[in-house]
Design a protein around this motif. Structure first.
Motif, PDB file in Angstrom:
ATOM      1  N   ARG A 168       0.834  -1.209   0.000  1.00 61.26           N
ATOM      2  CA  ARG A 168       0.000   0.000   0.000  1.00 61.26           C
ATOM      3  C   ARG A 168       0.868   1.258   0.000  1.00 61.26           C
ATOM      4  NH1 ARG A 168      -4.952   1.207   4.287  1.00 61.26           N
ATOM      5  NH2 ARG A 168      -5.246   3.407   3.808  1.00 61.26           N
ATOM      6  N   TRP A 211      -3.589 -13.748  -9.180  1.00 58.80           N
ATOM      7  CA  TRP A 211      -4.604 -13.915 -10.236  1.00 58.80           C
ATOM      8  C   TRP A 211      -3.880 -13.656 -11.554  1.00 58.80           C
ATOM      9  CZ3 TRP A 211     -10.014 -11.041 -10.297  1.00 58.80           C
ATOM     10  CH2 TRP A 211     -10.825 -11.621 -11.281  1.00 58.80           C
ATOM     11  N   GLU A 284      -6.748   4.493  -8.443  1.00 58.59           N
ATOM     12  CA  GLU A 284      -7.421   4.097  -7.210  1.00 58.59           C
ATOM     13  C   GLU A 284      -6.796   4.823  -6.016  1.00 58.59           C
ATOM     14  OE1 GLU A 284      -8.281  -0.473  -7.243  1.00 58.59           O
ATOM     15  OE2 GLU A 284      -6.386  -0.160  -8.320  1.00 58.59           O
ATOM     16  N   ALA A 288      -8.041   1.453  -1.660  1.00 62.86           N
ATOM     17  CA  ALA A 288      -8.800   0.642  -2.618  1.00 62.86           C
ATOM     18  C   ALA A 288      -7.887  -0.341  -3.347  1.00 62.86           C
ATOM     19  CB  ALA A 288      -9.505   1.552  -3.618  1.00 62.86           C
ATOM     20  N   PHE A 289      -6.699   0.130  -3.699  1.00 59.71           N
ATOM     21  CA  PHE A 289      -5.732  -0.753  -4.356  1.00 59.71           C
ATOM     22  C   PHE A 289      -5.357  -1.904  -3.427  1.00 59.71           C
ATOM     23  CE2 PHE A 289      -1.228  -1.911  -4.878  1.00 59.71           C
ATOM     24  CZ  PHE A 289      -1.267  -2.424  -6.165  1.00 59.71           C
ATOM     25  N   SER A 290      -5.040  -1.580  -2.178  1.00 61.40           N
ATOM     26  CA  SER A 290      -4.648  -2.603  -1.219  1.00 61.40           C
ATOM     27  C   SER A 290      -5.779  -3.594  -0.961  1.00 61.40           C
ATOM     28  CB  SER A 290      -4.223  -1.943   0.098  1.00 61.40           C
ATOM     29  OG  SER A 290      -3.840  -2.907   1.048  1.00 61.40           O
ATOM     30  N   ASP A 291      -6.994  -3.075  -0.849  1.00 63.78           N
ATOM     31  CA  ASP A 291      -8.151  -3.955  -0.618  1.00 63.78           C
ATOM     32  C   ASP A 291      -8.367  -4.881  -1.810  1.00 63.78           C
ATOM     33  OD1 ASP A 291      -8.545  -2.788   1.840  1.00 63.78           O
ATOM     34  OD2 ASP A 291     -10.243  -1.545   1.212  1.00 63.78           O
ATOM     35  N   ARG A 292      -8.156  -4.378  -3.002  1.00 67.84           N
ATOM     36  CA  ARG A 292      -8.328  -5.218  -4.198  1.00 67.84           C
ATOM     37  C   ARG A 292      -7.283  -6.330  -4.220  1.00 67.84           C
ATOM     38  NH1 ARG A 292      -6.456  -4.730  -9.574  1.00 67.84           N
ATOM     39  NH2 ARG A 292      -5.628  -2.621  -9.224  1.00 67.84           N
ATOM     40  N   MET A 293      -6.032  -5.988  -3.925  1.00 68.53           N
ATOM     41  CA  MET A 293      -4.998  -7.014  -3.873  1.00 68.53           C
ATOM     42  C   MET A 293      -5.284  -8.031  -2.778  1.00 68.53           C
ATOM     43  SD  MET A 293      -2.796  -6.391  -6.285  1.00 68.53           S
ATOM     44  CE  MET A 293      -4.070  -5.655  -7.333  1.00 68.53           C
ATOM     45  N   SER A 295      -8.201  -8.949  -1.738  1.00 71.36           N
ATOM     46  CA  SER A 295      -9.273  -9.836  -2.201  1.00 71.36           C
ATOM     47  C   SER A 295      -8.735 -10.926  -3.123  1.00 71.36           C
ATOM     48  CB  SER A 295     -10.367  -9.038  -2.908  1.00 71.36           C
ATOM     49  OG  SER A 295      -9.930  -8.551  -4.173  1.00 71.36           O
ATOM     50  N   TYR A 296      -7.736 -10.609  -3.925  1.00 74.69           N
ATOM     51  CA  TYR A 296      -7.101 -11.623  -4.763  1.00 74.69           C
ATOM     52  C   TYR A 296      -6.361 -12.634  -3.892  1.00 74.69           C
ATOM     53  CZ  TYR A 296      -7.646  -8.132  -8.553  1.00 74.69           C
ATOM     54  OH  TYR A 296      -8.128  -7.227  -9.450  1.00 74.69           O
TER      55      TYR A 296
END
Length: 299
Positions: A168, A211, A284, A288-293, A295-296
């Motif tokens: 992050r 991913w 982002e 938001a970027f960290s949360d997306r990563m 989730s992957y």
């Protein structure tokens, strides 16, 4: 193995393996390949150092602070000690690329003489390294020490927590440097942004298994952005060198009268392309970027 984490290993095991591989490759380049292909050996060794330093930043908050500071400083110092030979190799190549881009030849305005001067400078820098066996030996000693330390480094956290805050922060730094570069337009600001883009690019390589289709696409775009900013930096470095070391390579007034406008025009075009990519890749918020990563990672 490839420069990436594998899914069936712990984060700590992945980190230790990658450090061992990259620093081992750097030692190999300088010990086995330098005499045969010095330019390529220096380039490859510095690339391994940059990958190692990006990994170090990815786990910064998960390792002992004193180890981070010691190894970060050591790897930075080694990279800087090899930089003059690499920089001098880039100058003649950048000159040729710039002239080719605008349809000019080396015969115009005695640019062939200037390129010869730049090539001669590069050869001197290589000779200086080749003749300094003690210097190369000292560099390899430092690299081997870092390899020993980092190939057994312990992480304070496991799983996603071991990299989350650092990733992050890397993204946030890049975003800030992106804004700074286009607010001020200074060569140093664009260079600082480039360094953070390369950090994020290397981290994306490491995390590709999260991913693969998505991460490969993200990695490809970051690679393109890093290349654009690398071309920009090469032009800036050449201009600075020609301005401050004119006598060393036989720079004439006519050279600068032709080159400076071309350099400015080329950098403007590179900045436009980089901005378009930067807006996409840094669109982002860091959270938001960290949360997306994340989730992957947890999928």
């Amino acid at each position: 193995m490839a420069y990436r984490f594998v899914a069936d290993s712990t984060v700590e095991a992945n980190v230790q393996r990658v450090f061992s591989e990259q620093l081992g490759k750097a030692v190999e380049q300088l010990s086995e390949n330098f005499q045969k292909q010095p330019e390529q050996a220096v380039h490859n060794a510095r690339k391994c150092l940059k990958k190692s330093r990006s990994l170090l930043r990815l786990v910064r908050k998960s390792i002992d602070k004193s180890i981070y500071q010691q190894e970060s400083q050591r790897l930075r110092d080694v990279g800087r000690s090899l930089a003059p030979a690499r920089d001098s190799a880039v100058y003649p190549a950048t000159l040729s690329t710039l002239l080719d881009t605008y349809g000019l030849t080396l015969d115009v305005n005695s640019f062939s003489t200037l390129k010869t001067g730049l090539v001669d400078l590069y050869n001197v820098q290589l000779d200086n390294l080749s003749d300094r066996e003690q210097f190369i030996a000292a560099v390899m000693t430092d690299l081997e020490a870092s390899q020993t330390n980092l190939s057994q480094v312990a992480l304070k956290q496991t799983g996603w927590k071991a990299v989350a805050k650092n990733l992050r922060h890397i993204y946030s730094q890049g975003q800030q440097n992106f804004d700074q570069a286009y607010n001020d337009g200074d060569d140093d600001d664009f260079h600082n942004w480039r360094k953070r883009v390369k950090d994020l690019w290397y981290c994306t390589c490491l995390l590709q298994s999260l991913w693969p289709p998505i991460m490969k696409a993200f990695e490809s775009e970051l690679h393109e952005l890093a290349d654009l900013l690398g071309d920009d930096h090469d032009i800036a470095a050449l201009r600075q060198f020609l301005t401050h070391h004119a006598k060393e390579v036989g720079v004439k007034d006519v050279h600068m009268q032709v080159l400076v406008p071309l350099m400015g025009h080329r950098q403007t075009k590179l900045h436009r392309r980089a901005k378009t990519l930067g807006q996409k890749l840094y669109g982002e918020t860091p959270k938001a970027f960290s949360d997306r990563m994340a989730s992957y990672w947890h999928a």
